[in-house]
Every structure is written in C-alpha cells, then in structure tokens.
Design a protein around this motif. Structure first.
Motif, PDB file in Angstrom:
ATOM      1  N   GLY A  13      14.030   2.378  -4.710  1.00 40.35           N
ATOM      2  CA  GLY A  13      13.214   3.125  -3.953  1.00 40.35           C
ATOM      3  C   GLY A  13      14.277   4.403  -3.567  1.00 40.35           C
ATOM      4  O   GLY A  13      13.159   5.396  -3.702  1.00 40.35           O
ATOM      5  N   LEU A  17      11.326   7.332  -4.570  1.00 40.77           N
ATOM      6  CA  LEU A  17      11.022   8.634  -3.691  1.00 40.77           C
ATOM      7  C   LEU A  17      11.794  10.067  -4.073  1.00 40.77           C
ATOM      8  O   LEU A  17      10.835  11.082  -4.117  1.00 40.77           O
ATOM      9  N   ALA A  67       0.993   3.217   8.711  1.00 37.36           N
ATOM     10  CA  ALA A  67       1.502   4.352   7.346  1.00 37.36           C
ATOM     11  C   ALA A  67       0.378   5.868   8.411  1.00 37.36           C
ATOM     12  O   ALA A  67       0.782   6.845   8.602  1.00 37.36           O
ATOM     13  N   SER A 279       4.708   6.819   0.798  1.00 31.21           N
ATOM     14  CA  SER A 279       4.863   5.149   0.424  1.00 31.21           C
ATOM     15  C   SER A 279       3.565   5.426   0.653  1.00 31.21           C
ATOM     16  O   SER A 279       2.827   3.812  -0.459  1.00 31.21           O
ATOM     17  N   MET A 283       1.723   3.401  -2.640  1.00 31.86           N
ATOM     18  CA  MET A 283       1.243   1.578  -1.968  1.00 31.86           C
ATOM     19  C   MET A 283      -0.125   2.090  -2.681  1.00 31.86           C
ATOM     20  O   MET A 283      -0.964   0.461  -3.644  1.00 31.86           O
TER      21      MET A 283
END
Length: 515
Positions: A13, A17, A67, A279, A283
């Motif tokens: 992760g 990022l 989100a 995110s 996705m």
C-alpha cells in the motif's frame, strides 16, 4: 491474516501510494490532470499490466460511493459560502434541469447514431451528464477565474451528482415505461429535497455541538467535522434521500460557520480527500481491462463530441441565459464540465443490477472519461485567457493562501511577488493596508527579516501579512490593486475586485500601439 501478511499489505500500500504521488507530480509537469496519473497506476497494476485482477462491480460501486462521499465532504469544507451564495440558484438549476437536458440530448444521439436501445441510451446519458467534483476541484482551483464563475462551477459539481445517481439507479432497477415517468420525477424531487433538508439539519446540529465541545486538539476537531459530513451522507442514505447532496450541504455549513481550527480542518479534509481520490482512481483503473476498450473508442468519440459540443452547451445556454450570465462565461462553462470518477462509478450500477449490455456500457464510459479529460483539462487555461476570464499577465494577479489565527480572530495572508507584478519596487508604507493589518515578515532569497516602512519590495519576495478577519477582504483587495496597477492603483481606478479585470495603464497602451 497473520502479522507477516499485514506487513506485506502495508508495504504494498505504501509503495502504491508513493508511486501514485510521483506519477501525479510527473503528470502535473507535463500538463495533464493528476487524476489521470492515479488512473494510470491502476491500469499498470491491472489485468493487462502486472496482472492484478479486480472485476467485482459491486465492490467497486460500494467503495467508489464511499470515496465520493469523502471527496464531497472535502469540497464542502473548503468551499467559501460567500463565493457560491450569489450563484446557488443558477447552479442548482444547471445541476438539475441542465442534467435532464444533457441526458435527453445524449440519449437521442446514442439511440439514433449508435443504435443503442432506449434503456441503454438513457442510462448512458444519465451516467455521463454529471460533472465530477474531484476533477473540478483539482483542476479549476488552480486558475485565477472570477469568483462568481469559480463558485458556479464548484456549486454545480457538488450538486449535480445527486440527480445523476437517482436517474441511473431508477433506470437500472425499474422497467422503462411511459407511465413510470411521474413516479421517477416524484422520487427525484423527494431525494433532492430530503437530502438538502438532512444536510441542513446535520450541518446546523454539528455546528451547535462542536461549539459546545470546545475540542482543544485541532486534529480531533478536524476529524469531528469530517465525521459530521459523513454522518449527513449516511443519514440521508438511510432515509432513501440523496446522500451526496446531504454530505455537501452539511460540510458547506460546517466549513463556513466560523468554527476554530479552520486551517487544520481543511488540511485534514484535503489529505483525506486525496487519499479517497487516489484509492478511487486506482480501483477504477484496476476495474478496466485495456484490451477490451478498443471496440469502444469510436462510439466513445461520438458520445463525447455530442456531450461536449452539443448537450453541455445547450444545457448551459438554456439554464443560465435567464440569469444574464455573459456569453463568454457560458462558453467557458460549456467546456469546463469535466468528467472524472463519478461517471465510471455510476457505470457499475447497471452491472450490479444485471442490465443487459452493462459491461460494454462501462467500457464506453471509461473511454469517454479518459479521452475527454485528456483533451479538455489542459485546454482550460488557454481557453480562459482567450475569453479574457483570467489576466494575460499572471504576475498582476494575487495568489494568496490564508491561515487563521483563531485566538486573536486574525488571519495570516501569504503571498509571493511574481514576475510582472507591480508590487515590485513598492515600499511597505505605500501599500497603505487597512488598520490594523500589517506586513510582518518578508522572505527574500531564503532569508527572512522584519520589514521597515521604507523596505522596497522586489520580485520573488514572499510576504506574510497579518489581518483581522473583519479586514482580511479589504487587505486582499488593496494588495491585489497594487499588484495590478502599482502604488498609484487608486489613481488608475483599480479597486482590487477579484471579479473585474485589471485596468490598463497608459504605459501598457503605449506598448501595444508600438507593437
């Protein structure tokens, strides 16, 4: 899951990022929207890249909706109500009636040109007709547009998600019949009205509570404000109202209520908003399969051209002409209706509802969003200059950021003297800032010093100005006036109004005649 797997997950992760942040920096340097960088990272990780497969449309819909809620909360907390209050009515009409006009135009074009069934054609129109808050907030806030125009774009992008979501859900789950139109319209009115009322109630209650909690820690106060915005979203969802609208309205009230720790709150909300955007787009990049997108390129170009050159301009013209919005501003609004994550998330709803043709519809929407944000976003600064909505010389405008000093009801204005700014050569006392505002620090060539009244400002200086909250607007207007017209700004009729262009000085007119 054991501890080793947790370490591996955290490592992956963190790497994703950091790669996303680096990609965003690269995209910014080459003039592309940073949101595309996050989408590119998702495509790189996906089935045609490193092979990570993600094809769960239901999970994408749920995570994408969450989100988007965070993004709207951040947008509401950082939007200044005085900027959008004068344009709330035209923005609301553009976000509702304008969406319906756009849906109708795109649906007719998809049915006639692409021979799509009416249900898929209407779904396509509803999906792509909503402008994207994340795209608008990230791209347009970098432009020194007139405050009214910026407020109109931000308010519209914050409000128009709700009608689109309602239409897409209704078209995905209901049988399309003529006699269902009144019920659909009734559901639309209920969800919008209830979402607005819930947002007002939650926002007002949040302000009342936070003023009495008196949280000393800025971090806890900031989290409480973000949580209140999310509470508005969830409450409206439970009541079958528009959660997106409730979240935006509640956050707008919280962000403009004069609560303490405003700078920290906006910083925390912005950080959470960036995490949500990264995110979300990663996705969505994972959800797409690039080798399946080739068949959608030509239909996507047709839909995009109709949307950008016909549907959006027609909606803007019909909705904003009664409010006497100038045609050049309407032209910019027509091409500034950016699409981003919202249409792609909405395109997962028909898949979850098992609408025939849902997956090709998602591919088509994905291509429309990517192609036209690549074409539209980089062109907006040049278009704004062409339409004379931003100054031709950036240095004559004032780029400031304000940080509140809550304990003394004052704010810190930070500004940089750009090349071309007429602040160059002005002495501190010649600024004539309103009492009790004062220039407290100058940073020049990396060295900071407290200026004297006769200190002469030069290009590249960074200034820190302390202003009371009541005088901040007047101080900014005076600084902007001097930046545009120099120490004799008042003589040249320059008031520093952010919504009016800088008047040309006699020297400028002479230079133009000489050329």
């Amino acid at each position: 899951m054991n501890l080793h797997q947790v370490y591996v997950l955290l490592f992956a992760g963190a790497v994703v990022l950091l790669v996303s942040v680096a990609a965003a920096r690269l995209a910014y340097r080459v003039g592309l929207p940073v949101l595309l960088a996050f989408l590119g990272v998702g495509l790189l990780l996906g089935a045609d890249g490193l092979g990570l497969r993600f094809d769960n449309a239901g999970a994408a819909e749920a995570l994408g909706t969450a989100a988007l809620a965070v993004i709207l909360v951040e947008g509401g907390l950082s939007t200044e109500l005085p900027v959008i209050r004068p344009v709330l009515v035209p923005a609301a009409i553009l976000a509702t009636v304008g969406v319906l006009i756009s849906v109708a135009v795109v649906a007719v074009a998809a049915h006639v040109v692409l021979h799509a069934p009416w249900r898929l054609a209407l779904l396509l129109g509803a999906i792509v007709s909503s402008t994207d808050a994340a795209a608008v907030f990230s791209v347009l806030r970098a432009l020194p547009l007139p405050r009214r125009l910026t407020g109109l774009l931000e308010a519209e992008s914050g409000l128009n998600d709700a009608p689109s979501v309602i239409l897409v859900v209704a078209l995905s789950t209901a049988t399309l019949r003529l006699d269902s139109a009144p019920r659909l319209l009734g559901d639309l009115v209920y969800e919008l009205a209830a979402g607005t009322l819930i947002g007002l109630a939650v926002g007002t209650a949040g302000v009342w509570l936070l003023r009495r909690l008196s949280l000393v820690t800025a971090g806890l106060h900031s989290l409480a404000m973000v949580a209140t915005g999310i509470l508005g979203f969830a409450t409206a969802g439970v009541a079958h109202a528009s959660g997106f609208l409730a979240a935006y309205v509640a956050s707008l009230i919280l962000g403009n209520a004069g609560l303490p720790h405003r700078r920290t709150t906006r910083a925390v909300a912005e950080g959470l908003g960036w995490i949500a955007q990264i995110s979300l787009f990663i996705m969505l990049g994972l959800l797409a399969t690039p080798h399946e997108l080739r068949a959608s390129v030509l239909p996507a170009l047709v839909v995009g051209i109709v949307l950008v050159l016909v549907a959006r301009p027609l909606a803007v013209l019909l909705c904003l002409t009664p409010f006497r919005v100038p045609l050049r501003e309407q032209a910019f609004l027509s091409l500034a209706g950016l699409r981003g994550a919202v249409p792609i998330v909405l395109a997962t709803i028909p898949i979850v509802a098992r609408v025939p043709g849902g997956r090709p519809l998602l591919n088509l929407v994905f291509v429309v969003v990517v192609v036209f944000i690549v074409l539209q976003a980089p062109a907006l600064p040049a278009l704004a200059r062409r339409l004379r909505l931003v100054p031709a010389v950036a240095g004559r405008e004032l780029r400031v950021s304000a940080a509140p000093l809550d304990m003394i009801d004052a704010e810190l204005i930070e500004l940089t003297i750009d090349p071309g700014s007429r602040l160059h050569g002005v002495e501190i006392f010649e600024l004539r800032l309103p009492e009790p505002c004062a220039v407290t620090l100058v940073v020049r060539d990396g060295n900071a010093f407290v200026p004297q009244p006769t200190t002469r400002l030069v290009t590249g200086d960074q200034l820190l100005v302390v202003a009371t909250t009541a005088k901040r607007a007047a101080a900014e207007r005076r600084l902007r006036a001097v930046a545009r017209a120099g120490r004799l700004a008042a003589w040249y009729g320059e008031t520093g109004d952010p919504d009016s262009p800088a008047p040309e000085r006699e020297g400028d007119q002479s230079k133009k005649r000489a050329r």
